[in-house]
Scaffold this active site. Structure first.
Site, PDB file in Angstrom:
ATOM      1  N   CYS A   1      63.747 -46.680  10.184  1.00 50.97           N
ATOM      2  CA  CYS A   1      62.612 -45.745  10.147  1.00 50.97           C
ATOM      3  C   CYS A   1      63.005 -44.579   9.249  1.00 50.97           C
ATOM      4  O   CYS A   1      63.999 -43.889   9.520  1.00 50.97           O
ATOM      5  CB  CYS A   1      62.273 -45.229  11.540  1.00 50.97           C
TER       6      CYS A   1
ATOM      7  N   CYS B   1      62.838 -41.112  11.122  1.00 51.48           N
ATOM      8  CA  CYS B   1      63.977 -40.761  11.980  1.00 51.48           C
ATOM      9  C   CYS B   1      65.292 -40.844  11.225  1.00 51.48           C
ATOM     10  O   CYS B   1      66.327 -40.431  11.749  1.00 51.48           O
ATOM     11  CB  CYS B   1      64.076 -41.702  13.164  1.00 51.48           C
TER      12      CYS B   1
ATOM     13  N   HIS C   1      57.581 -42.427  15.714  1.00 47.37           N
ATOM     14  CA  HIS C   1      56.548 -42.118  14.709  1.00 47.37           C
ATOM     15  C   HIS C   1      55.361 -43.087  14.739  1.00 47.37           C
ATOM     16  O   HIS C   1      54.364 -42.841  14.072  1.00 47.37           O
ATOM     17  CB  HIS C   1      57.166 -42.151  13.300  1.00 47.37           C
TER      18      HIS C   1
ATOM     19  N   CYS D   1      58.148 -47.931  14.881  1.00 50.19           N
ATOM     20  CA  CYS D   1      59.073 -46.907  15.363  1.00 50.19           C
ATOM     21  C   CYS D   1      58.486 -46.307  16.640  1.00 50.19           C
ATOM     22  O   CYS D   1      57.339 -45.865  16.635  1.00 50.19           O
ATOM     23  CB  CYS D   1      59.242 -45.824  14.308  1.00 50.19           C
TER      24      CYS D   1
ATOM     25  N   HIS E   1      56.892 -25.177  12.149  1.00 54.14           N
ATOM     26  CA  HIS E   1      55.685 -25.322  12.957  1.00 54.14           C
ATOM     27  C   HIS E   1      56.003 -25.068  14.423  1.00 54.14           C
ATOM     28  O   HIS E   1      57.132 -24.689  14.775  1.00 54.14           O
ATOM     29  CB  HIS E   1      55.036 -26.686  12.724  1.00 54.14           C
TER      30      HIS E   1
ATOM     31  N   LYS F   1      39.999 -27.073  20.139  1.00 52.18           N
ATOM     32  CA  LYS F   1      39.429 -27.886  19.060  1.00 52.18           C
ATOM     33  C   LYS F   1      39.939 -27.398  17.716  1.00 52.18           C
ATOM     34  O   LYS F   1      40.178 -28.163  16.806  1.00 52.18           O
ATOM     35  CB  LYS F   1      37.908 -27.771  19.083  1.00 52.18           C
TER      36      LYS F   1
ATOM     37  N   HIS G   1      59.350 -26.487  15.924  1.00 51.23           N
ATOM     38  CA  HIS G   1      60.569 -25.773  15.518  1.00 51.23           C
ATOM     39  C   HIS G   1      60.620 -24.398  16.177  1.00 51.23           C
ATOM     40  O   HIS G   1      61.661 -23.958  16.664  1.00 51.23           O
ATOM     41  CB  HIS G   1      60.607 -25.572  13.993  1.00 51.23           C
TER      42      HIS G   1
ATOM     43  N   LYS H   1      38.457 -26.129  25.369  1.00 51.52           N
ATOM     44  CA  LYS H   1      37.436 -26.066  24.312  1.00 51.52           C
ATOM     45  C   LYS H   1      37.966 -25.403  23.047  1.00 51.52           C
ATOM     46  O   LYS H   1      37.754 -25.865  21.944  1.00 51.52           O
ATOM     47  CB  LYS H   1      36.237 -25.235  24.778  1.00 51.52           C
TER      48      LYS H   1
HETATM   49  N1  MSP Z   1      67.134 -32.572  11.041  1.00 54.51           N
HETATM   50  C1  MSP Z   1      67.031 -33.159  12.323  1.00 54.51           C
HETATM   51  C2  MSP Z   1      67.956 -32.488  13.304  1.00 54.51           C
HETATM   52  C3  MSP Z   1      69.380 -32.482  12.912  1.00 54.51           C
HETATM   53  S1  MSP Z   1      70.364 -31.596  14.055  1.00 54.51           S
HETATM   54  C4  MSP Z   1      71.957 -31.896  13.604  1.00 54.51           C
HETATM   55  C5  MSP Z   1      65.604 -33.029  12.837  1.00 54.51           C
HETATM   56  N2  MSP Z   1      64.843 -32.089  12.278  1.00 54.51           N
HETATM   57  S2  MSP Z   1      63.308 -31.792  12.662  1.00 54.51           S
HETATM   58  O1  MSP Z   1      62.842 -30.844  11.682  1.00 54.51           O
HETATM   59  O2  MSP Z   1      62.562 -32.987  12.780  1.00 54.51           O
HETATM   60  O3  MSP Z   1      63.356 -31.051  14.027  1.00 54.51           O
HETATM   61  C6  MSP Z   1      63.319 -31.748  15.250  1.00 54.51           C
HETATM   62  C7  MSP Z   1      63.332 -30.731  16.363  1.00 54.51           C
HETATM   63  O4  MSP Z   1      62.187 -29.851  16.229  1.00 54.51           O
HETATM   64  C8  MSP Z   1      63.155 -31.310  17.753  1.00 54.51           C
HETATM   65  O5  MSP Z   1      64.371 -31.771  18.294  1.00 54.51           O
HETATM   66  C9  MSP Z   1      62.647 -30.124  18.493  1.00 54.51           C
HETATM   67  O6  MSP Z   1      63.700 -29.233  18.688  1.00 54.51           O
HETATM   68  C10 MSP Z   1      61.672 -29.537  17.495  1.00 54.51           C
HETATM   69  N3  MSP Z   1      60.342 -30.135  17.624  1.00 54.51           N
HETATM   70  C11 MSP Z   1      59.602 -30.693  16.628  1.00 54.51           C
HETATM   71  N4  MSP Z   1      58.367 -31.038  17.122  1.00 54.51           N
HETATM   72  C12 MSP Z   1      58.304 -30.710  18.436  1.00 54.51           C
HETATM   73  C13 MSP Z   1      57.282 -30.730  19.419  1.00 54.51           C
HETATM   74  N5  MSP Z   1      56.086 -31.230  19.212  1.00 54.51           N
HETATM   75  N6  MSP Z   1      57.568 -30.191  20.638  1.00 54.51           N
HETATM   76  C14 MSP Z   1      58.770 -29.598  20.901  1.00 54.51           C
HETATM   77  N7  MSP Z   1      59.740 -29.546  19.984  1.00 54.51           N
HETATM   78  C15 MSP Z   1      59.623 -30.245  18.817  1.00 54.51           C
HETATM   79  O7  MSP Z   1      65.249 -33.776  13.726  1.00 54.51           O
END
Ligand code: MSP
Length: 630
Positions: free
Chosen positions: A128, A131, A148, A145, A20, A302, A23, A299
């Site tokens: 959690c 996490c 979350h 948490c 998403h 949405k 990532h 807008k």
């Molecule tokens: N699997 C662990 C990471 C292990 S690293 C040895 C993890 N995975 S995750 O799928 O949750 O990815 C987290 C990462 O995704 C965040 O650190 C960030 O890089 C990115 N993001 C997920 N949501 C995000 C936002 N809303 N905004 C910006 N980046 C975010 O944690």
């Protein structure tokens, strides 16, 4: 090749959900950094991957009615495919279910066990599942948490623990001795803040009776490895720890940097360095931490209710526009807000207007006034050297910004250069120089400067807008992109230049109140024969200027086939003359000439109007001037 190197990693993403916005944003930042450092001639190795063990994945798989591995296979393939589609240039993709990774995790665990760094004990705490970690009472917010905002689960069980507490003072010392170990500074301070509280030992196992899905501990098969202990080691397992060539060069050589979001600061800023220290593995060089995207505002947004929908905008507006928005809109380290409206605003203003118009104006001027080949420059005037100086300033500013992962500053610097070149076009008015044979040399210098500016944009923009930069390079041939020696004036006179049409088409933001069709009564209709009397043609605007004393009128010089004509158009309140140069419009070619403000107009330019908006009819594909419109 430079002797500098970069080994850059993204977090490995959990496979409980498809990729998403969040990532994509981290992976795009990493890709921009790696592309940039490759342009500098450095050895670059870029790693991403997936984190496939743990409760979360086991739960998602069981909800889907498949085995965890089948579930992980599917989502990991989705991540790979997504990065391929977005043009991400990762060198490797690690999965924590691969044997090369599992072997390293077991090897490190065994060594820590043998060294007495791990012991067996009991712990009860609030956990959690989101996490995959315990929270201390201080960290818990309203019983939930902090990340979350979900209730925590109290778990008490016997587990293996890593003696992390031993390393508290050492880690504080390391952070103090290496101020840029964690950047931006606010996150270094946050980690120092954690370390003001007693650092507890870390539970690094889960009983198999509760969780099957993990790497077994080599010294007790009744337990699997805690997911963070497993996941963090991907950064060394992927490059052949302990004795692979990549590991020795990139990790042991001190070139490793991590890029993460702020949500996973503690595992990367505390668990990971202490694990490395205990295992006798050198530390990473730097941890780079960005903020979080929130959704909202505007807008149009949405429709963007979640991070998955936000990510789908990459297909709607193109990878480059999406990537540009993410890199330009977020101040590195701080949170930013994502909305479709803000993305479209950036696309229209920065990409379509500033960059797209410059590329199209510059290449069209070279095509029209120099036969599509860059002329040799003559004597340089101050305004020409000012463009070169502005380029050199941009190159330096980009270098400084990229040292800090400050993508937004790097882009702002490049856009200052773009603005300077746009002003240069207006000030030098090459279309006016072209009318005066005595100013041929000056025209040549101006067109050379424009060709050089656009060709450097094809290089400087490569990390940020890879598709557009490639299009620019294809149109203004200038060899392999490199910033190793960014000296102004490398374009050879005579180099071919193709016109760049719409690099970034504008997106119409007004939800248009479509005028009700005012169909004419039957008796007013015309026959096809009547219509065929109107000779509509494509015309290319060669020059445009304001008509003195007229608020509304512009004088246009257009080319229709091999003929050049003068037209008067009532669009001065809606278009800046220089923006029209190079555009193809539609004209009525067989209209009786009319004299307006003393100028004879030989034809009429077609434009649509609605309330205060006037929009010239242009073409969505390139056809030669003179083509018939019917
Ligand atoms: N699997 C662990 C990471 C292990 S690293 C040895 C993890 N995975 S995750 O799928 O949750 O990815 C987290 C990462 O995704 C965040 O650190 C960030 O890089 C990115 N993001 C997920 N949501 C995000 C936002 N809303 N905004 C910006 N980046 C975010 O944690």
């Amino acid at each position: 090749m430079s002797d500098r190197a970069l080994y850059l990693t993204t977090p490995i993403y959990y496979v409980n959900a498809l990729p998403h916005l969040g990532h994509a944003s981290t992976t795009i930042m990493a890709d921009a950094m790696c592309r940039y450092r490759r342009l500098l001639g450095e050895r670059v190795y870029f790693l991403t991957g997936t984190d496939e063990h743990g409760d979360k994945i086991a739960q998602a798989a069981s909800a889907a009615g498949v085995t965890p591995l089948a579930y992980a296979d599917n989502i990991a393939a989705g991540f790979r495919e997504t990065w391929r589609r977005l043009g991400i240039t990762n060198d490797d993709f690690i999965r924590t279910t691969e044997p090369r990774h599992e072997a390293v995790v077991q090897d490190v665990l065994q060594r820590l066990w043998d060294a007495g760094e791990i012991y067996f004990g009991e712990y009860g705490g609030n956990y959690c599942y989101g996490c995959e970690r315990f929270y201390t009472d201080k960290e818990i917010v309203d019983g939930k948490c902090p990340d979350h905002q979900t209730p925590l689960t109290f778990i008490k069980e016997k587990n293996y623990f890593f003696r992390m507490s031993r390393y508290q003072d050492w880690l504080i010392g390391h952070l103090e001795a290496h101020p840029d170990f964690i950047q931006p500074e606010r996150y270094r301070n946050e980690v120092l803040g954690f370390l003001r509280e007693p650092l507890l030992d870390l539970s690094i196992s889960r009983p198999r009776s509760r969780l099957e899905w993990g790497i077994p501990l080599p010294f007790d098969a009744q337990y699997v490895t805690y997911v963070w202990f497993d996941a963090l080691l991907n950064y060394v397992s992927a490059i052949g720890y302990p004795d692979g060539a990549l590991y020795r060069d990139l990790w042991a050589g001190g070139h490793a940097e991590h890029l993460i979001g702020k949500d996973i600061l503690k595992p990367h800023g505390v668990y990971w360095p202490t694990m490395l220290k205990a295992a006798g593995i050198p530390l990473y060089r730097r941890l780079n931490v960005h903020g979080y995207w929130s959704l909202g505002g505007g807008k149009m947004s949405k429709s963007v209710g979640n991070v998955v929908e936000a990510f789908q905008l990459t297909d709607k507006y193109g990878h480059d526009a999406f990537r540009y928005f993410l890199l330009r809109e977020m101040t590195f380290g701080l949170d930013a807000s994502f909305s479709e409206e803000a993305l479209v605003a950036r696309l229209n203003a920065d990409l379509a207007n500033d960059l797209g118009n410059l590329a199209s104006r510059a290449t069209t001027l070279i095509a029209n006034f120099a036969g599509g080949a860059v002329p040799a420059p003559g004597a340089l005037a101050d305004e020409d050297t000012a463009v070169a100086a502005s380029f050199e300033r941009a190159v330096r500013a980009v270098a400084l910004a990229m040292d800090d992962f400050a993508f937004q500053r790097a882009l702002a610097a490049i856009w200052e250069f773009i603005a300077a070149v746009n002003r240069y076009v207006d000030a030098t008015a090459p279309w006016a120089l072209a009318k005066d044979p005595a100013r041929r040399e000056r025209l040549g210098t101006v067109l050379y400067t424009l060709g050089e500016a656009v060709s450097w944009l094809g290089v400087l923009l490569d990390p940020f807008l890879p598709d557009a930069a490639a299009k620019i390079r294809a149109a203004v041939a200038a060899g392999t992109p490199t910033l190793v020696d960014p000296a102004w004036g490398r374009l050879a006179p005579g180099a071919r230049v193709e016109k760049i049409a719409a690099l970034f088409p504008r997106v119409d933001t007004k939800a248009p109140a479509v005028p009700a069709s005012e169909a004419r009564p039957a008796e007013d209709r015309i026959t096809l024969g009547d219509f065929a009397k109107v000779d509509l043609r494509v015309a290319e605007v060669l020059a445009a200027e304001k008509i003195a004393k007229s608020r509304k009128l512009l004088q246009l010089t257009v080319r229709v086939g091999s003929e050049t004509r003068t037209l008067v158009a009532g669009v001065a309140e809606h278009y800046v003359p220089s923006d029209l140069v190079g555009r193809k419009v539609v004209i009525v070619a067989n209209l009786e000439p009319a004299t307006l403000m003393g100028i004879q107009s030989n034809g009429m330019v077609l434009a649509a109007s609605h309330e205060a908006t006037v929009s010239l009819l242009t073409l969505d594909k390139d056809v030669p001037a003179g083509s018939r419109v019917k």
